[in-house]
Design a protein around this motif. Structure first.
Motif, mmCIF file in Angstrom:
data_model
loop_
_atom_site.group_PDB
_atom_site.id
_atom_site.type_symbol
_atom_site.label_atom_id
_atom_site.label_comp_id
_atom_site.label_asym_id
_atom_site.label_seq_id
_atom_site.Cartn_x
_atom_site.Cartn_y
_atom_site.Cartn_z
ATOM 1 N N UNK A 371 0.835 -1.198 0.000
ATOM 2 C CA UNK A 371 0.000 0.000 0.000
ATOM 3 C C UNK A 371 0.865 1.242 0.000
ATOM 4 N N UNK A 372 0.555 2.172 -0.887
ATOM 5 C CA UNK A 372 1.299 3.432 -0.956
ATOM 6 C C UNK A 372 0.502 4.530 -0.272
ATOM 7 N N UNK A 373 1.142 5.205 0.676
ATOM 8 C CA UNK A 373 0.519 6.328 1.364
ATOM 9 C C UNK A 373 0.677 7.579 0.502
ATOM 10 N N UNK A 374 -0.402 8.346 0.382
ATOM 11 C CA UNK A 374 -0.385 9.516 -0.491
ATOM 12 C C UNK A 374 0.649 10.539 -0.028
ATOM 13 N N UNK A 375 1.402 11.073 -0.997
ATOM 14 C CA UNK A 375 2.340 12.161 -0.759
ATOM 15 C C UNK A 375 2.086 13.241 -1.804
ATOM 16 N N UNK A 376 2.679 14.426 -1.601
ATOM 17 C CA UNK A 376 2.427 15.525 -2.522
ATOM 18 C C UNK A 376 3.041 15.275 -3.894
ATOM 19 N N UNK A 377 4.164 14.581 -3.945
ATOM 20 C CA UNK A 377 4.826 14.324 -5.222
ATOM 21 C C UNK A 377 5.552 12.994 -5.154
ATOM 22 N N UNK A 378 5.707 12.352 -6.293
ATOM 23 C CA UNK A 378 6.496 11.120 -6.358
ATOM 24 C C UNK A 378 7.824 11.334 -7.072
ATOM 25 N N UNK A 379 8.034 12.520 -7.660
ATOM 26 C CA UNK A 379 9.318 12.809 -8.315
ATOM 27 C C UNK A 379 9.785 14.190 -7.873
ATOM 28 N N UNK A 380 10.342 14.247 -6.677
ATOM 29 C CA UNK A 380 10.817 15.515 -6.147
ATOM 30 C C UNK A 380 12.040 16.014 -6.895
ATOM 31 N N UNK A 381 12.818 15.090 -7.447
ATOM 32 C CA UNK A 381 13.959 15.433 -8.297
ATOM 33 C C UNK A 381 13.868 14.624 -9.576
ATOM 34 N N UNK A 382 14.288 15.180 -10.718
ATOM 35 C CA UNK A 382 14.191 14.432 -11.977
ATOM 36 C C UNK A 382 14.886 13.080 -11.888
ATOM 37 N N UNK A 383 14.160 12.042 -12.262
ATOM 38 C CA UNK A 383 14.742 10.712 -12.293
ATOM 39 C C UNK A 383 14.786 10.005 -10.960
ATOM 40 N N UNK A 384 14.214 10.611 -9.903
ATOM 41 C CA UNK A 384 14.212 9.995 -8.581
ATOM 42 C C UNK A 384 12.772 9.919 -8.078
ATOM 43 N N UNK A 385 12.323 8.719 -7.732
ATOM 44 C CA UNK A 385 10.959 8.499 -7.255
ATOM 45 C C UNK A 385 10.974 8.357 -5.741
ATOM 46 N N UNK A 386 10.091 9.094 -5.077
ATOM 47 C CA UNK A 386 9.956 9.021 -3.625
ATOM 48 C C UNK A 386 8.611 8.400 -3.280
#
Length: 456
Positions: A371-386
């Motif tokens: 399960x993924x908890x909602x966050x404001x963004x999944x790519x805070x930096x280009x090429x990096x998924x949070x």
């Protein structure tokens, strides 16, 4: 026919425009286009849309319906020295000649205008976008609230959207290519003791309520994983990412495989044709994928779409291209040029997915994130998924304890180079740019030093 039923006369009208007359007006405007610079070429792109949004209010139990129609035209004018682009809303079939003139005045030096060739169509273009289905939307929303959402869970938001579009690319001498597209998606946001979970399902034409069954199971599993006592994650264990958690990571890979990203990243562009991933990674963008979220025969530049291998057994095969990026990289067109808000076609996938395997052998002991908890963004930096995700510690095939939601910060290319396993449970997610993915297995990716972020 996609969407709802509608008599032909009513379908021809959208946002007050008679669309076939608008198409004829575009051809006339282009035939009459005579810029001072004879080397200039021009294109008109016409778009009309019917849209519906049904939003459920959990506090009152009432769903509010909004509908609307819009139409806009884009003129692109230019030559080898640069181009001008202008998009304006339209409320009558005239004014296209003036739009071409305004775009000409806006032309600035830069990259050349690249217009792929269009055939002169012998068949009649579609008369307009299909009708919306408000009653079906209300019935589906009621079904989701009553039968899909786990009992006792607070629904923070539930929104069903329908979009019915008609689009046409037009050039001089009668060259044109028109298409229609129908999209219907339902999004839900549910609260759990450890954060909100957002999920969605795409509703292809002709579907029935069984389409919601996977959503029901994912939501129930997410609530289970994010409720009850938890313990810290064991960073030494391999990671198993179930589709709902893996989807943003796959979306990040698709973003890297866009032609405009490759053109701006020389090292990535030079990797074309080389094996840069493990052999078990194959990625395809297929407009005809049976479980995909879209059905598109041609892109917004009039180029036919077809199944496109992006990565084949670890080898980087191709990038997603609009005409501009294909020209910049010397690559063939592949029908992935779609209009952005600026009116300029940019590369976009249709139904991209990581090809599933026939079977998956999981590590005996692993951390399973479901399960993924909602966050404001999944790519805070280009090429990096949070990601922030919760799940279970699994020992010898059994879930032995819940683990507290853990943050993963994953460089996309490096993470996929470490891929160890691919499952058979392919699932498409409207919440992740329509990407599809099965379960993915990785080595231990979590930080082992205190204070270090996960996945670095």
């Amino acid at each position: 026919m996609q969407g709802g039923s509608m008599d032909d006369g009513a379908r021809r009208l959208c946002a007050g425009l008679e669309l076939i007359a608008w198409l004829a007006s575009a051809r006339d405007a282009l035939d009459a286009f005579t810029p001072e610079d004879a080397s200039f070429h021009a294109e008109l792109f016409l778009g009309a849309e019917r849209r519906l949004s049904l939003e459920h209010d959990a506090s009152t139990g009432v769903s509010t319906l909004n509908q609307g129609e819009s139409a806009e035209a884009t003129a692109r004018v230019g030559a080898s020295t640069g181009q001008g682009v202008l998009t304006v809303p339209m409320d009558d079939v005239g004014g296209l000649s003036r739009l071409l003139e305004q775009a000409t005045r806006l032309a600035t030096p830069g990259r050349a205008l690249v217009l792929p060739s269009l055939p002169t169509e012998d068949v009649e273009p579609p008369t307009g976008p299909a009708a919306l289905q408000p009653e079906a939307a209300r019935r589906r929303m009621a079904h989701v609230i009553q039968s899909v959402i786990p009992k006792g869970i607070v629904v923070q938001a539930a929104v069903l959207t329908q979009s019915s579009t008609w689009r046409a690319a037009v050039r001089a001498n009668g060259m044109r290519r028109a298409r229609t597209e129908w999209r219907e998606d339902l999004f839900v946001r549910c609260e759990t003791p450890r954060g909100a979970v957002v999920d969605a399902v795409s509703l292809p034409p002709g579907t029935d309520d069984t389409v919601f069954n996977p959503l029901r199971l994912r939501l129930a599993e997410a609530v289970d994983a994010l409720s009850g006592p938890v313990e810290p994650v064991d960073p030494s264990l391999p990671l198993v990412l179930r589709p709902a958690v893996a989807a943003p990571l796959v979306a990040g890979l698709i973003w890297l495989l866009r032609g405009d990203i490759a053109a701006a990243t020389p090292a990535l562009a030079r990797a074309a044709g080389r094996k840069v991933f493990p052999s078990l990674l194959t990625v395809v963008d297929d407009p005809n994928a049976s479980a995909g979220t879209r059905r598109v025969d041609v892109d917004d530049e009039g180029v036919p779409t077809a199944a496109l291998p992006l990565v084949e057994e670890g080898r980087l095969q191709s990038f997603l291209h609009a005409a501009d990026t294909a020209a910049r990289l010397g690559a063939p067109l592949n029908g992935r040029g779609f209009r952005s808000a600026s009116g300029v076609p940019t590369p976009e996938a249709v139904n991209p997915f990581l090809v599933p395997a026939a079977a998956l052998a999981l590590p005996a002991h692993h951390t399973e994130l479901v399960a993924r908890v909602e966050t404001f963004t999944t790519m805070s930096r280009p090429g990096v998924i949070t990601l922030v995700a919760g799940g279970w510690e699994v020992r010898d095939g059994h879930r032995v304890r819940r683990v507290a939601p853990v943050e993963l910060e994953l460089p996309v290319l490096e993470t996929f180079r470490a891929l160890r396993g691919v499952g058979s449970d392919l699932t498409f997610f409207p919440t992740a740019e329509g990407c599809g993915t099965p379960t993915l297995v990785f080595p231990p990716l979590l930080a082992t030093r205190p204070g270090e972020q996960a996945g670095r």
